[in-house]
Design a protein around this motif. Structure first.
Motif, PDB file in Angstrom:
ATOM      1  N   ALA A  51      -5.232  -2.760   8.865  1.00  0.00           N
ATOM      2  CA  ALA A  51      -6.288  -3.731   8.283  1.00  0.00           C
ATOM      3  C   ALA A  51      -7.069  -2.831   7.291  1.00  0.00           C
ATOM      4  N   LEU A  52      -7.864  -1.887   7.813  1.00  0.00           N
ATOM      5  CA  LEU A  52      -9.027  -1.224   7.261  1.00  0.00           C
ATOM      6  C   LEU A  52      -8.294  -0.272   6.153  1.00  0.00           C
ATOM      7  N   CYS A  53      -7.195   0.332   6.269  1.00  0.00           N
ATOM      8  CA  CYS A  53      -6.588   1.026   5.289  1.00  0.00           C
ATOM      9  C   CYS A  53      -6.231   0.267   4.011  1.00  0.00           C
ATOM     10  N   LEU A  54      -5.590  -1.032   4.141  1.00  0.00           N
ATOM     11  CA  LEU A  54      -5.365  -1.734   3.078  1.00  0.00           C
ATOM     12  C   LEU A  54      -6.828  -2.321   2.626  1.00  0.00           C
ATOM     13  N   VAL A  55      -7.579  -2.438   3.333  1.00  0.00           N
ATOM     14  CA  VAL A  55      -9.009  -2.756   2.716  1.00  0.00           C
ATOM     15  C   VAL A  55      -9.423  -1.556   1.458  1.00  0.00           C
ATOM     16  N   VAL A  56      -9.236  -0.255   2.185  1.00  0.00           N
ATOM     17  CA  VAL A  56      -9.817   0.872   1.319  1.00  0.00           C
ATOM     18  C   VAL A  56      -8.870   1.129   0.153  1.00  0.00           C
ATOM     19  N   LEU A  57      -7.406   0.745   0.247  1.00  0.00           N
ATOM     20  CA  LEU A  57      -6.406   0.607  -0.854  1.00  0.00           C
ATOM     21  C   LEU A  57      -6.877  -0.417  -2.002  1.00  0.00           C
ATOM     22  N   ILE A  58      -7.175  -1.533  -1.500  1.00  0.00           N
ATOM     23  CA  ILE A  58      -7.350  -2.583  -2.397  1.00  0.00           C
ATOM     24  C   ILE A  58      -8.834  -2.457  -3.036  1.00  0.00           C
ATOM     25  N   LEU A  59      -9.936  -1.742  -2.353  1.00  0.00           N
ATOM     26  CA  LEU A  59     -11.082  -1.540  -3.173  1.00  0.00           C
ATOM     27  C   LEU A  59     -10.817  -0.313  -3.850  1.00  0.00           C
ATOM     28  N   GLY A  60     -10.341   0.653  -3.680  1.00  0.00           N
ATOM     29  CA  GLY A  60      -9.890   1.663  -4.540  1.00  0.00           C
ATOM     30  C   GLY A  60      -9.504   1.215  -5.943  1.00  0.00           C
ATOM     31  N   LEU A  61      -8.295   0.516  -5.756  1.00  0.00           N
ATOM     32  CA  LEU A  61      -7.630  -0.016  -7.015  1.00  0.00           C
ATOM     33  C   LEU A  61      -8.306  -0.973  -7.962  1.00  0.00           C
ATOM     34  N   ALA A  62      -9.434  -1.635  -7.044  1.00  0.00           N
ATOM     35  CA  ALA A  62     -10.004  -2.492  -7.925  1.00  0.00           C
ATOM     36  C   ALA A  62     -11.190  -1.726  -8.611  1.00  0.00           C
ATOM     37  N   ARG A  63     -11.490  -0.480  -8.293  1.00  0.00           N
ATOM     38  CA  ARG A  63     -12.580   0.367  -8.978  1.00  0.00           C
ATOM     39  C   ARG A  63     -11.931   1.265  -9.898  1.00  0.00           C
ATOM     40  N   GLY A  64     -10.679   1.038 -10.114  1.00  0.00           N
ATOM     41  CA  GLY A  64      -9.668   1.766 -11.332  1.00  0.00           C
ATOM     42  C   GLY A  64      -9.325   3.186 -10.763  1.00  0.00           C
ATOM     43  N   GLN A  65      -9.283   3.419  -9.528  1.00  0.00           N
ATOM     44  CA  GLN A  65      -8.533   4.644  -8.978  1.00  0.00           C
ATOM     45  C   GLN A  65      -6.893   4.341  -9.109  1.00  0.00           C
ATOM     46  N   SER A  66      -6.399   5.349  -9.276  1.00  0.00           N
ATOM     47  CA  SER A  66      -4.626   5.454  -9.332  1.00  0.00           C
ATOM     48  C   SER A  66      -4.060   4.920  -8.008  1.00  0.00           C
ATOM     49  N   LEU A  67      -2.906   4.308  -8.148  1.00  0.00           N
ATOM     50  CA  LEU A  67      -2.128   3.864  -6.881  1.00  0.00           C
ATOM     51  C   LEU A  67      -1.754   5.090  -6.063  1.00  0.00           C
ATOM     52  N   GLU A  68      -1.488   6.067  -6.798  1.00  0.00           N
ATOM     53  CA  GLU A  68      -1.127   7.341  -5.868  1.00  0.00           C
ATOM     54  C   GLU A  68      -1.947   7.927  -5.116  1.00  0.00           C
ATOM     55  N   VAL A  69      -3.099   8.154  -5.848  1.00  0.00           N
ATOM     56  CA  VAL A  69      -4.244   8.691  -5.001  1.00  0.00           C
ATOM     57  C   VAL A  69      -4.935   7.964  -3.783  1.00  0.00           C
ATOM     58  N   MET A  70      -4.926   6.388  -4.147  1.00  0.00           N
ATOM     59  CA  MET A  70      -5.568   5.506  -3.036  1.00  0.00           C
ATOM     60  C   MET A  70      -4.297   5.439  -2.042  1.00  0.00           C
ATOM     61  N   ALA A  71      -3.040   5.588  -2.347  1.00  0.00           N
ATOM     62  CA  ALA A  71      -1.949   5.385  -1.379  1.00  0.00           C
ATOM     63  C   ALA A  71      -2.031   6.647  -0.295  1.00  0.00           C
ATOM     64  N   VAL A  72      -2.246   7.895  -0.929  1.00  0.00           N
ATOM     65  CA  VAL A  72      -2.562   9.075  -0.005  1.00  0.00           C
ATOM     66  C   VAL A  72      -3.915   9.168   0.606  1.00  0.00           C
ATOM     67  N   THR A  73      -4.898   8.302   0.038  1.00  0.00           N
ATOM     68  CA  THR A  73      -6.135   8.485   0.820  1.00  0.00           C
ATOM     69  C   THR A  73      -5.828   7.509   1.968  1.00  0.00           C
ATOM     70  N   ALA A  74      -5.277   6.253   1.754  1.00  0.00           N
ATOM     71  CA  ALA A  74      -5.145   5.296   2.811  1.00  0.00           C
ATOM     72  C   ALA A  74      -4.179   5.904   4.016  1.00  0.00           C
ATOM     73  N   VAL A  75      -3.097   6.432   3.655  1.00  0.00           N
ATOM     74  CA  VAL A  75      -2.282   7.009   4.699  1.00  0.00           C
ATOM     75  C   VAL A  75      -3.178   8.048   5.502  1.00  0.00           C
ATOM     76  N   SER A  76      -3.977   8.869   4.762  1.00  0.00           N
ATOM     77  CA  SER A  76      -4.690   9.764   5.330  1.00  0.00           C
ATOM     78  C   SER A  76      -5.727   9.429   6.334  1.00  0.00           C
ATOM     79  N   LEU A  77      -6.442   8.357   6.153  1.00  0.00           N
ATOM     80  CA  LEU A  77      -7.246   7.477   6.967  1.00  0.00           C
ATOM     81  C   LEU A  77      -6.613   6.987   8.048  1.00  0.00           C
ATOM     82  N   ALA A  78      -5.407   6.334   7.714  1.00  0.00           N
ATOM     83  CA  ALA A  78      -4.695   6.026   9.249  1.00  0.00           C
ATOM     84  C   ALA A  78      -4.449   7.241   9.978  1.00  0.00           C
ATOM     85  N   VAL A  79      -4.018   8.263   9.681  1.00  0.00           N
ATOM     86  CA  VAL A  79      -3.876   9.290  10.352  1.00  0.00           C
ATOM     87  C   VAL A  79      -5.289   9.828  11.121  1.00  0.00           C
TER      88      VAL A  79
END
Length: 888
Positions: free
Chosen positions: A236-264
């Motif tokens: 749930a939290l990683c999805l929130v980070v992903l969605i907020l990052g995309l909303a700020r204009g970050q690229s999907l690739e960068v936020m996907a990697v960041t979300a998975v890193s946070l999950a780990v």
């Protein structure tokens, strides 16, 4: 090669036995006389069982994600943790099984049977129903049988029934004529016909109750719940980070990697390694204390135990009879020492007439040694134990005679036996006739008080007989086995020794028991301090069970009239519905069978219980959510050992059935090791919670930094590689080293944690949030301060500050800050700090992690964060310790 068969003297009296051809046919029909051994668990099955652990499943999911995004370094780290955890767990289980097999021995490898009218020796597994078996002193009974004839037969049935005193067997009157497989003939001779073998025998019926243990340990249940919560919250939290990052204009690739890193980062992937290391270290410590851990989880389970059910004979007691008191018409005495070693003292009671009383005691033991068929053997090695062959009661009398200074071998040479009347269940006494050095004959008699203290046997005044009867009743009420001993000297030997059993002089009474082990009382006292309820479950007599319970402090709050001179407590039956205190109850198996006891958990002492009833008692406690441990050594303990949350068997004295059913085997039979195991279990659980507090506080802080940083002006507080590097240095070597922290000094002075309590319960959730908020505030504060100064290194400052704050907290959570009991932890923290700083200055790491070197003053926030983390950990630990002490 087997011996050649020869004609049996029993052939005419017991028949010719089975024809060999019929025996072969029955062997094919009924199968071998053995209780089926459990199949060995294949290695692949053990591996799958390890991989089904909830946190391992979460890690495997993280492994798939890291491989999917191409993060091979972190994938290697996670995979390494999974492999190590699985390998250690499987290796420990295999080694434990091999160790138990090394302790095992076949119970009755050879049996003597009649086949075609001749006596043959055959493998016990080839005995079939209908076989005529021949038994003598020391033989193990190979199968259930019914007596055809017997002579002074006594059978030790303690392994099957729990009865500490050998049982008389006979074919006439009300004598017990049933022989049970696995029991031992300790005296006399017998012929019997086999009635049941294999699964149909007594051993087989008990083995049927030993189905595979089901269910999970308390630790497994708690970690399973944690794994489910972590998985849901993390996603749930990683999805929130992903969605907020995309909303700020970050690229999907960068936020996907960041979300998975946070999950780990959010999943404490080192937890399985911490658990495994802690359990392995605990198992190693237990091995040093001569305890074999058959399942790694068993060590932790003992730390959660709330109820300890224990057998009596051989577990709490020495497992051998000892003479403790002597009464003579001229004074009484007590004897010291345990076991069969003739080492100890004879201490006269106050009021005894010296030296007349000492001479009277010596005369008593001379007669007891002459009216005796047992033998004692000195140890072959300096640190070995004395052993006995024959009736344990007679062996105890020989031991006591040795303590009185009597040389048994010299005595029997000087006074050879010329006649005897063996003990039998009808007369309940034994008589021997010996020739004295002066040419006279001496008649010595011993037996049950009711069979000896009569005018027909003794030529004593009525007053003396009445005094002796009262003393015998007092000793019996105290739980002792009492024998009366008498003697007379005559000029000529009687034509029939049985006619000499009259006109004897009473020498006195001996009181013997199977005494508690020296460590048993301290062990049970330590269990009480640790909040563990102890219940005694035995197949022995109620008075004997109550006596041992009283001496060990299990029956507290008893009335003074119930307590004997040596702390013995007379048994009192529990009547259903009475508001009697739980610790005053002594309940028999007959009462259980009659349904008189509504709540089994209110009883503290059970006597005359069957294997099925022992199992029912354990299950009654488990049904109330209690974590149960069962200790025992006999076949009759096997079902309860198997179904308790943890079974503890005696390795030396214990039977094969008990060892195979147990999770922990005490190779030296020292019940005190259980306390050490409980302490180890609590240490392990404390370390797991300590790691969870440390790891989840850091993971919470990392997620909070990523969520709160952007609204505060820090566009992307941390890059994926930086998150994974922090995670590697905190959850990796440092986190694993936390599993080796020593036990808290007060670990055994607090009650066990409630079985229903979550692993993050008892305020740990709150502390995770508090420490996580502190680390978040310090890290974001350092990053905002650096960004406000206009520098480009704010992200590196935030990265290092977040790392050092967590490492400072790690040191602060130690039980004792300045200790070298676990040197691996400070070494791991030092290594992690070094690698964290290297990430800023080593070119290859700077490129990989996208960091910048910092100047001296820019390192100050990281240093201050470490100090704050250390101080917070110490303050939280001290507050928690104070709360625990107040609860205790």
């Amino acid at each position: 090669m087997p011996e050649e068969p020869y004609p049996s003297p029993h052939a005419d009296r017991a028949g010719v036995g089975l024809p060999q051809r019929e025996a072969d046919r029955r062997l094919a029909e009924y199968g071998r006389n053995e209780v089926g051994r459990r199949r060995r668990t294949p290695v692949w099955s053990r591996v799958l069982a390890q991989l089904r652990d909830p946190l391992i499943l979460v890690l495997l999911g993280a492994l798939v994600l890291t491989l999917a995004i191409g993060d091979h370094p972190d994938a290697v780290v996670i995979g390494f943790v999974v492999v190590v955890n699985t390998s250690v767990g499987v290796t420990q289980e295999v080694r434990a099984d091999r160790a138990v097999e090394a302790l095992s021995a076949m119970s009755a490898p050879i049996a003597r049977v009649l086949r075609d009218g001749v006596e043959r020796q055959v493998a016990a597994m080839e005995v079939v129903p209908g076989d005529v078996v021949l038994l003598s002193e020391g033989d193990i009974i190979p199968a259930d049988a019914s007596l055809l004839e017997s002579s002074a037969l006594l059978v030790d049935e303690s392994a099957v029934t729990g009865e500490s005193v050998p049982v008389e067997k006979g074919t006439g009157g009300e004598s017990d004529s049933v022989l049970r497989a696995g029991t031992i003939a300790v005296h006399g001779r017998a012929v019997g016909v086999v009635t049941a073998t294999g699964a149909a025998s007594t051993l087989g019926q008990i083995a049927a109750l030993l189905d595979t243990k089901t269910g999970t340990t308390p630790l497994q249940r708690r970690l399973a719940g944690l794994g489910r919560i972590l998985a849901l919250v993390t996603i749930a939290l990683c999805l929130v980070v992903l969605i907020l990052g995309l909303a700020r204009g970050q690229s999907l690739e960068v936020m996907a990697v960041t979300a998975v890193s946070l999950a780990v980062a959010a999943v404490p992937e080192s937890l399985p390694a911490v658990v495994t290391l802690s359990l392995a270290l605990g198992a190693r410590r237990m091995a040093a204390r001569h305890a074999i851990v058959r399942r790694l989880s068993a060590v932790e389970t003992l730390g959660s135990v709330t109820m300890l059910a224990t057998d009596k004979t051989g577990t709490l007691t020495e497992g051998s009879m000892v003479v403790e008191e002597v009464w003579t018409p001229r004074g009484a005495a007590t004897l010291t020492g345990i076991g069969y070693a003739p080492l100890g003292e004879v201490r006269l009671r106050s009021g005894a007439e010296e030296p007349l009383a000492r001479e009277a005691v010596r005369d008593l033991f001379v007669a007891a040694a002459l009216c005796n068929d047992a033998t004692l053997s000195a140890p072959e090695e300096p640190d070995g134990a004395w052993t006995a062959l024959g009736d344990p009661t007679e062996a105890a009398l020989l031991t006591a005679a040795g303590k009185a200074g009597i040389d048994h071998e010299r005595l029997v040479r000087e006074r050879p036996r010329i006649g005897e009347v063996p003990f039998d269940s009808t007369r309940r006494r034994m008589t021997t006739v010996c020739r004295t050095p002066g040419g006279d004959v001496q008649v010595c008699l011993k037996g049950a008080p009711e069979a000896v203290l009569t005018p027909g046997v003794l030529a004593e005044p009525a007053k003396l007989l009445e005094d002796a009867r009262q003393e015998a009743a007092r000793l019996a009420n105290d739980g002792y086995r009492v024998l009366a001993i008498a003697r007379t000297t005559r000029a000529q030997a009687p034509a029939d020794p049985q006619t000499a059993e009259s006109g004897l002089a009473l020498l006195g009474l001996v009181a013997m028991s199977d005494p508690p082990k020296q460590s048993a009382a301290d062990t049970l006292a330590a269990c009480r301090r640790a909040g563990i309820t102890t219940v005694l479950i035995t197949g022995d007599h109620p008075a004997t069970a109550a006596a041992v319970a009283g001496r060990l402090g299990l029956l507290t709050g008893t009335h003074p009239s119930d307590v004997g001179s040596h702390g013995h407590v007379a048994g009192r039956a529990c009547v259903a519905g009475k508001a009697e205190a739980p610790d005053q109850q002594v309940v028999t198996g007959g009462q259980l069978a009659a349904g008189e006891i509504a709540d089994l958990t209110r009883v503290r002492v059970f006597a005359r219980t069957s294997p099925q009833q022992k199992l029912e008692i354990v299950q009654a406690w488990r049904s109330q959510g209690r974590v149960t441990a069962m200790t025992g050594d006999g076949v009759n303990d096997g079902p309860a050992l198997r179904h308790a949350d943890i079974g503890v068997a005696m390795g030396h004295r214990g039977t094969e059935v008990a060892r195979q059913a147990a999770d922990l085997v005490l190779a030296d039979d020292d019940v005190a090791t259980i306390v050490s195991a409980v302490k180890e279990g609590r240490r392990i659980y404390d370390n797991i919670r300590r790691f969870l507090l440390f790891g989840m506080s850091g993971g919470t802080a990392e997620i909070a930094v990523m969520l709160l940083g952007p609204p505060m002006g820090l566009a992307l507080p941390l890059r994926a590689g930086q998150i994974l590097w922090i995670n590697l240095l905190t959850h990796g070597l440092t986190g694993v080293a936390m599993g080796a922290e020593p036990a808290s000094p007060g670990a055994m002075n607090r009650p066990p944690r409630p079985p229903q309590q979550h692993v993050l319960g008892d305020g740990l959730w709150n502390r995770v949030l508090i420490f996580g908020a502190l680390i978040t505030a310090v890290s974001l504060g350092a990053g905002l301060w650096a960004e406000h100064r206009g520098g480009t290194s704010w992200q590196s400052i935030l990265f290092l500050t977040l790392l050092t704050a967590q490492l400072g907290l790690c040191l602060g959570l130690r039980e004792r800050l300045l200790t070298w009991e676990n040197p691996w932890l400070p070494a791991a923290v030092t290594t992690s700090v070094t690698l964290g700083v290297a990430a800023l200055y080593v070119p290859a790491l700077r490129t990989l992690l996208d960091t910048e070197p910092l100047s001296g003053w820019e390192l100050l926030p990281a240093l201050l964060a470490a100090v704050l983390g250390l101080a917070a950990g110490r303050e939280g630990r001290q507050r928690r310790q104070g709360g625990t002490l107040r609860e205790t």
